[in-house]
Write an enzyme that holds these catalytic residues in place. Structure first.
Site, PDB file in Angstrom:
ATOM      1  N   GLU A 192      42.252  41.013  35.372  1.00  0.00           N
ATOM      2  CA  GLU A 192      41.265  41.357  36.073  1.00  0.00           C
ATOM      3  C   GLU A 192      40.662  42.837  35.921  1.00  0.00           C
ATOM      4  O   GLU A 192      39.430  43.208  36.104  1.00  0.00           O
ATOM      5  CB  GLU A 192      41.530  41.033  37.752  1.00  0.00           C
ATOM      6  CG  GLU A 192      40.599  41.508  38.624  1.00  0.00           C
ATOM      7  CD  GLU A 192      41.115  41.291  39.930  1.00  0.00           C
ATOM      8  OE1 GLU A 192      42.165  40.574  40.233  1.00  0.00           O
ATOM      9  OE2 GLU A 192      40.150  41.635  41.095  1.00  0.00           O
ATOM     10  N   ASP A 227      46.802  46.642  43.647  1.00  0.00           N
ATOM     11  CA  ASP A 227      46.229  45.402  42.872  1.00  0.00           C
ATOM     12  C   ASP A 227      46.095  45.429  41.551  1.00  0.00           C
ATOM     13  O   ASP A 227      45.084  45.380  41.037  1.00  0.00           O
ATOM     14  CB  ASP A 227      45.028  45.260  43.755  1.00  0.00           C
ATOM     15  CG  ASP A 227      44.482  43.954  43.814  1.00  0.00           C
ATOM     16  OD1 ASP A 227      45.186  42.964  43.292  1.00  0.00           O
ATOM     17  OD2 ASP A 227      43.307  43.537  44.009  1.00  0.00           O
ATOM     18  N   GLU A 252      43.015  39.251  53.161  1.00  0.00           N
ATOM     19  CA  GLU A 252      41.673  39.229  52.891  1.00  0.00           C
ATOM     20  C   GLU A 252      40.914  38.058  53.500  1.00  0.00           C
ATOM     21  O   GLU A 252      40.298  37.369  52.815  1.00  0.00           O
ATOM     22  CB  GLU A 252      41.568  39.081  51.374  1.00  0.00           C
ATOM     23  CG  GLU A 252      42.154  40.429  50.659  1.00  0.00           C
ATOM     24  CD  GLU A 252      42.017  40.388  49.204  1.00  0.00           C
ATOM     25  OE1 GLU A 252      42.182  41.452  48.672  1.00  0.00           O
ATOM     26  OE2 GLU A 252      42.255  39.422  48.519  1.00  0.00           O
TER      27      GLU A 252
END
Lengths: 663, 663
Positions: free
Chosen positions: A385, A357, A278
C-alpha cells in the site's frame, strides 16, 4: 488415491513452483508411508514430479528397498501436526512427520533443497513452525466497492475469490494458490476484507456456501479458511436490536451462527474482526471493552476449535490536526495494553507491526512488548500500500525481520517473534494477475512472509535466496546475483526517495501512491510531519512531547526519548528537530533529505540497468513486465525526489551542499 | 388553446416563480393579441394567474375595452424575435413585441414589476437582449460517471434530464425548469456534459429521441436545445477511420448527422464542443487548427440555422510543475488569438471568463479583448465548483458583472459585454434537488446569470433585488434587507477565507471542495502559487515572468506588469512578492492573509446569525436547509482559515500582528 496437482490455467505464472524446481525430487525413487488426505496431496506432488523427470513413487511398502527418499507419517517424534524431521544417511533421505501437514511441509522442504537433499550425509534435523496460525488476510470485497474496488489496497488485478458480487468459482486457480502458499508455510487464509460491507456480511450466513467451496479447495494444502465478520452482524443479519457482546440474545445469535459455519466447514479457522476502527462498529457502541467483544466471539468459536483474530488497529480517525496532544501512534497501546490478561485463550490480538500504518519505516509497535498474557499476532502488509503498490520493487523481508527480531526488553529479553504466540498475519498481495502479485518480483514478499511466519528468526537473505533458487531454477549465477542485488537493497532505496527519517506518509491522500508532502498534514488522520521553516518531525518524547516514547520498556524508552540516542532512521518519528540538526551519520537533516533523495533515484536507475542486462536469461514476458514497472518506478522516484527536495528547499531555504538541481 | 402552466411536482420549490409573484397580474384584466405557440404559453400563464387572483384574460378582441394590460405581438417595432416594449398610459399598461418570444419576456417583465406595472404613467420603454444565445450548459452525464457522477461538478442532486444511463422522462419538471429559465431570460440549454463519453456521444444519433423530448418540453418557453458532441463522433459513431475536419467523408458524415438532428428537432440550437482539452479529442490530432475544427461543424449546421459553440479551454493539463516558463494562463490566448477572423459566422468561441478555471478571483481573460473579428461568448460557472459547491453562500453576480463591464482597451473602449457578440454561457447549477440548486440561496446565481445575459451592463444589485422580490413576495423589510446583506457580501467573504490575493486554487485535488494549500502545487495541472519561506505568487510579468501580462492591451498590460500598479486583489496572480510586501491597502501580504482569513470566518458567523434571526419569516423547510448549510459553511470557513494561516505561519515565520490563534 493420490491427489492430482492443480493445473495452472494457461498463461499463469508458476511463481516459486515451476516444474523445474521439482527436478531433483522427480528424478528419485520415493517411498511414502502414512494415510490421510494430505498424504494423498504429497503423493500426488511426488507422482507429478516423477512423471516429468523419470523417478518413481511407491506407497506404504512394508519392506525396505533402495529408496532415495522416504517420507513417513509417524507419531514417534511428537512434533505436532506441522513439524517434521529431515535427515540423510547412506543413500536415503528421510522425512518423518507426526501429522499429515508436517509431511506436506517436509515435501516442500525437500523441493527447496533440490539436489542438496540427495547429497552426502545430513544429520536428522527437526523443523517446526514457531507460530500458528501463519495467516494471510485478503482484503477482497465480494461486491466491487465504489472507492476501494474489488480488492482494497490490491495491486494485482482482481480477487482470486470474488468478482462483481459473486464467487468466481475458479477452483483450480484457488487450489494452485493454496499450493504456493503451502510451499512457503502459510496455513490460514481470511477470504474477505476486514472492512465488511453489506454483501460480505452475508458470507457468514446465506452465502456461506461460497466460503465452503474455498475451504474445500484449500484444505488439501493444509490451509484453513477464516472469515472477516462485522461486529454488527446480530443487528444487520439477525435483526436483533443490539450487538452488545454481553447481551444473551446476541451471544446466542453468534453461537448459532458459528454452529452453522462449522456444519459447512468442519475445519473452519475462525473470525477476523476490525471493530471500532475507521467507521466499523464495535463494542464501544455498547460501553463494552474490546476484551468483552473479542471474548464473546471467542466463546462462540471455542467449542469448535476456532479462533478470533481481533485487530488492535483502533484510533481516532477524526482527529483535529490542530490538536498536537493527541497522538495516533499512542492509540493501540492506550486502548489495549490495559486489557492484558483479559482476552480468552482462543482470542488473538492482531497488532500492526508499527504504531501507525505500514509505513516503510516505523518503530516496532510498543503493544508487542506490553501484553505478555495475551496471544498477540503481528500484522504486516505484503500488499505494498505505502511501499510502491507493486509498481515499485520493495522487498520487505528485512523490515519484517527487524520487527520479529526486535527485543522489547533489550538484548536479554525475548524477541517479538517469540512473544507473538498468536502468529504472523500478512495482508495478501496476490490477485488474479498472471504473475499473482502484479510485479513479478513482489512474489518474493509473499514467499518471504510465509517463511518468516514459520521461522521468525530466519535470516531474510537466506529466504530470499530460497525464493530465487525456486523461481529461477538452474539460473546462471549472474541472474541469481542480479536479482539478489535488486531485491536486497530495494526497501532501503524506496525509503531513501520517499518520506525521510521515519516521519512517514507524505503520500497522495486516498490512494496513497506517489508523493504529496502535505497530503495528510491538515487532515483528520493523525499522520503529520509538522514541517515549518525551521524544522520538522513529531515530538513523541515523554519530556516535551506526546509521551509515546514512554510506552516502550527500557532500554528503548530512554533510547527513543532523546534525539542524541534515537536511531537516525527514526529520528523524525520521535523528535522535532531543526533542519541543521546533525545526525549520527554526520550530516544535517536537510542535507540528508537531499542526499538520500538523489541517491534513491540513482539506485533505481542502476536497478533498471541491472534488470535490462538480464534480458537474455529471463523469460520474455516476465522480463518485459518487470522492465515496464522499473520505468514507472523511476518516473515515480524522480517525482518523489523532486517534490520532497523542492518542498524542503522552499521551506528551509538551505541549498543543497552539492549544488544539484532542486526545483 | 392556452398552454397550461407546468404543475410543479409535490415538494419542489417554486424558486422565483411562486404563485404569489403573479398576484398583481392575476388580479387584472388582460387582453392578449397575437398567435402562435408561445402566445399560447403567455395566455396560459395569465389565465393561471387570473384563476388564482380573480382577474380575467381576453384573447384577441377587436374593440378596445377597459383592459389593465394589453399584450400584443406586432411587427411594427422591429425589435427582433425577443425584444418588447412596455409602457403605461391612462389606466392601461401595454406590452408589445415583434415576436412571440418577446411577448413571453414581456410577460415576465410585468411579473417582475408586480404592482408597479399598474401604477401611474410609464413611458414606453424598449427592452431587448444584448446578446443571443443566453445559454446554460448542463454538465449532465447520461451514464453515471465512475468519478464525476451523474452531473459533473453538480451540487444539486441528480440531473433533471438523465438518470442511470436513461432519459428521466419527467417532462413536467423539465417544463417547470424551462419556465424558470424563461423568466430570467435564458433561451438555450445544452443538455449534456462537454466531456462526452460513450453513451452521451450517441445522443447525436440513435438516442436523439431523448433530446427531442427535452426540446419539446422546453420549446414553449422559448428555449432551444443544444448538444455537446465529441469531435471523434465520425470515428466512434460513424466507423470512419478519421475525424479529420478537412476530410470529405468526415464532412459528409457530420452534414448527414446534422440533417438527422434537424429532422427530429427543427429548432435545434447547435453543438457545444470541448476539443483538444483535458483528454478530449480534437483537430490537433490531424494537424488542423481549432478554426478548421469549428468551421467544419459550423458548415454542417449553417444550412439549418444552427451554431457551434467551440470552447477555448485548451491548455496542457500534463504540465511539469518544475517548468516555470509554461503558464497555463497564457494558453487560451496563445491558442486562439492568432485565429481571429478565421471562424465562421455561426461559430461561437466560448471563452472562460478568466484565464484559469472559475476561481473566485481571476483577471478577465485577455482573449475577450483580442478577437474582435470572432463571435466570442463568455463562459461562467453558475455551479459553484470552486466557490463553495452550493454548501457555501457565494452569490457571483458582482464577479460576473465585473467581467462583463471590464473594458479591455480602457475606459474609452467597449466592454466585454459589448464585445461578446456570441452571448453569455453559464454552466448550470441546477439539478433534481427540491430547491433546484441544493442551497436555496444559490438560486440567486441562476437567476442573475440569466438576467445579466440579457442585460450585461445591469447593476447586479438591482438584479438581486428582483430575485428577492420574486422569491420572497410580500416579505417583511427585514427579510429583504437580511437576504440582500447575506448575498451581496458573500463572494467577498468567500474570497477572504480561501486563496488570497488572486493566487487561486489551494483546494483539495479532484473534488475541489475544502482547502489544501499545496493540493495542486506539485501537480501537472499548471495551477501553482510558488510559496516558499520568503514569498508567494506567480510572476506573470513580461519583464521577468511568463509574459502573460503582455497579452492585455493598454492600459491593462502596464497596470498588471508592475506590483506597484497591479490591483491588490490580483497581486499574487501577477507577481511573486515577499511576505513583507506592502499592499495598496497599507498592510503586508502576510498580515493581509491573516486578517482576511479571520474576517472571512467572522463574516460567516455573522451571516449565520442573521439567517437564524429570520426564522420567523421564512418557510421552515427553506430556513432549515439554509441554516444547515451555514453550519457546514462555517465549519469549512474555519478549516480554510486555520489551514491557510498555519501554512503561511509555518512557512513565513511571521506571527500575526494581533496575536490571534494560528495553529
Amino acid at each position: 488415491m493420490p491427489r492430482s496437482v492443480p493445473a495452472l490455467p494457461e498463461g499463469i505464472d508458476p511463481a516459486w513452483l515451476p516444474p523445474e524446481a521439482f527436478r531433483a525430487l522427480g528424478a528419485r525413487r520415493t517411498l511414502i508411508r502414512g494415510s490421510g488426505p494430505l498424504v494423498e496431496t504429497v503423493h500426488g506432488e511426488v507422482a507429478d514430479a516423477c512423471g516429468r523427470f523419470g523417478g518413481e513413487v511407491v506407497r506404504g511398502g512394508g519392506t525396505v528397498a533402495p529408496y532415495d527418499l522416504v517420507m513417513e507419517v509417524t507419531d514417534a517424534d511428537h512434533l505436532g501436526d506441522e513439524g517434521f524431521t529431515c535427515g540423510r544417511a547412506g543413500s536415503t533421505t528421510t522425512v518423518t512427520a507426526s501429522g499429515q501437514r508436517g509431511l506436506l511441509y517436509g515435501l516442500f522442504h525437500v523441493v527447496r533443497l533440490g539436489e542438496e537433499a540427495f547429497r552426502g550425509e545430513r544429520p536428522r534435523a527437526v523443523h517446526r513452525p514457531a507460530v500458528a496460525p501463519r495467516m494471510l488476510d485478503h482484503w477482497d470485497n465480494v461486491d466491487v466497492h465504489p472507492v476501494m474496488g474489488q480488492v482494497e489496497r490490491g495491486y494485482a488485478g482482481g480477487s482470486l475469490f470474488w468478482r462483481d458480487g459473486r464467487a468466481r468459482g475458479e477452483v483450480e486457480r484457488v487450489r494452485a494458490y493454496g499450493r504456493l502458499l503451502a510451499a512457503c508455510g502459510i496455513n490460514a487464509v481470511a477470504v474477505n476484507n476486514v472492512n465488511v460491507h453489506a454483501t460480505e456480511a452475508r458470507l457468514l450466513t446465506d452465502r456461506l456456501g461460497d466460503v465452503a467451496v474455498l475451504a474445500d479447495a484449500l484444505r488439501p494444502y493444509g490451509i484453513r479458511v477464516h472469515l472477516s465478520v462485522t461486529f454488527a452482524a446480530p443487528v444487520v443479519l439477525g435483526g436483533l436490536p443490539t450487538a452488545d457482546p454481553l447481551d444473551t440474545a446476541v451471544r446466542q445469535w453468534w453461537a448459532r451462527a458459528v454452529r452453522g459455519v462449522y456444519a459447512a466447514i468442519p475445519d473452519f479457522g475462525g473470525f477476523v474482526v476490525k471493530a471500532d476502527s475507521e467507521g466499523q462498529p464495535g463494542p464501544f457502541t455498547y460501553g463494552r471493552s474490546h476484551a468483552d467483544g473479542a471474548n464473546m466471539l471467542a466463546a462462540a468459536l471455542a467449542p469448535h476449535g476456532g479462533t478470533v483474530h481481533w485487530r488492535a488497529f483502533v484510533y481516532d480517525h477524526r482527529q483535529d490536526w490542530r490538536d498536537r496532544t493527541t497522538d495516533r501512534a499512542r492509540a493501540a497501546y492506550d486502548h489495549f495494553a490495559p486489557l492484558d490478561g483479559e482476552f480468552a485463550d482462543n482470542a488473538v490480538l492482531q497488532v500492526k507491526h508499527g504504531p501507525m500504518d505500514f509505513q516503510v519505516r516505523e518503530p516496532v509497535s510498543p503493544v508487542l512488548g506490553a501484553m505478555p498474557r495475551t496471544r498477540l499476532a503481528v500484522e504486516v502488509q505484503a500488499t505494498q500500500e505505502y511501499t510502491g503498490q507493486q509498481r515499485h520493487v520493495c522487498w520487505l523481508g528485512p523490515m519484517w525481520s527487524e520487527v520479529l527480531r526486535f527485543r522489547p526488553e533489550g538484548e536479554d529479553g525475548p524477541s517479538v517473534g517469540e512473544l507473538a504466540r498468536g502468529g504472523l498475519v500478512a495482508v495478501s498481495n496476490a490477485g488474479d494477475d498472471p504473475f499473482w502479485t502484479g510485479h513479478p518480483l513482489a512474489q518474493a514478499n509473499l514467499y518471504t512472509v510465509g517463511r518468516l511466519a514459520w521461522e521468525p528468526d530466519a535470516d531474510p537473505h537466506r529466504l530470499l535466496d530460497e525464493w530465487i533458487a525456486l523461481t529461477f531454477p538452474a539460473a546462471p549465477e549472474r541472474l541469481v546475483t542480479g536479482v539478489r542485488t535488486l531485491l536486497r537493497g530495494s526497501r532501503r532505496t524506496y525509503e531513501k526517495y520517499t518520506a525521510p527519517l521515519g516521519v512517514g506518509f507524505m503520500v497522495q491522500p486516498g490512494h496513497h501512491y506517489g508523493p504529496s508532502v502535505d497530503g495528510y498534514e491538515y487532515s483528520p488522520w493523525g499522520t503529520y510531519h509538522f514541517a515549518d521553516r525551521d524544522g520538522i518531525g513529531v515530538d513523541r518524547s515523554a519530556a516535551t512531547g506526546t509521551g509515546y516514547a514512554a510506552q516502550y520498556a527500557e532500554p528503548w524508552a530512554a533510547r527513543y526519548e532523546s534525539p542524541g540516542t534515537c536511531p537516525d532512521e527514526l529520528l523524525l518519528f520521535f523528535h522535532h528537530v531543526p533542519y541543521g540538526h546533525v545526525l549520527h551519520s554526520g550530516t544535517t537533516v536537510i542535507q540528508h533529505i537531499y542526499d538520500t533523495h538523489f541517491e534513491g533515484v540513482a539506485e533505481v536507475e542502476e536497478a533498471r540497468r541491472v534488470w535490462a542486462s538480464l534480458a537474455d536469461c529471463v523469460d520474455p514476458a516476465r522480463h518485459a513486465r518487470v522492465a515496464e514497472r522499473y520505468e514507472e518506478q523511476l518516473r515515480g522516484a524522480r517525482e518523489w525526489r523532486d517534490q520532497v527536495n523542492s518542498y524542503f528547499l522552499r521551506k528551509s531555504g538551505v541549498p543543497d551542499e552539492h549544488g544539484r538541481t532542486v526545483y
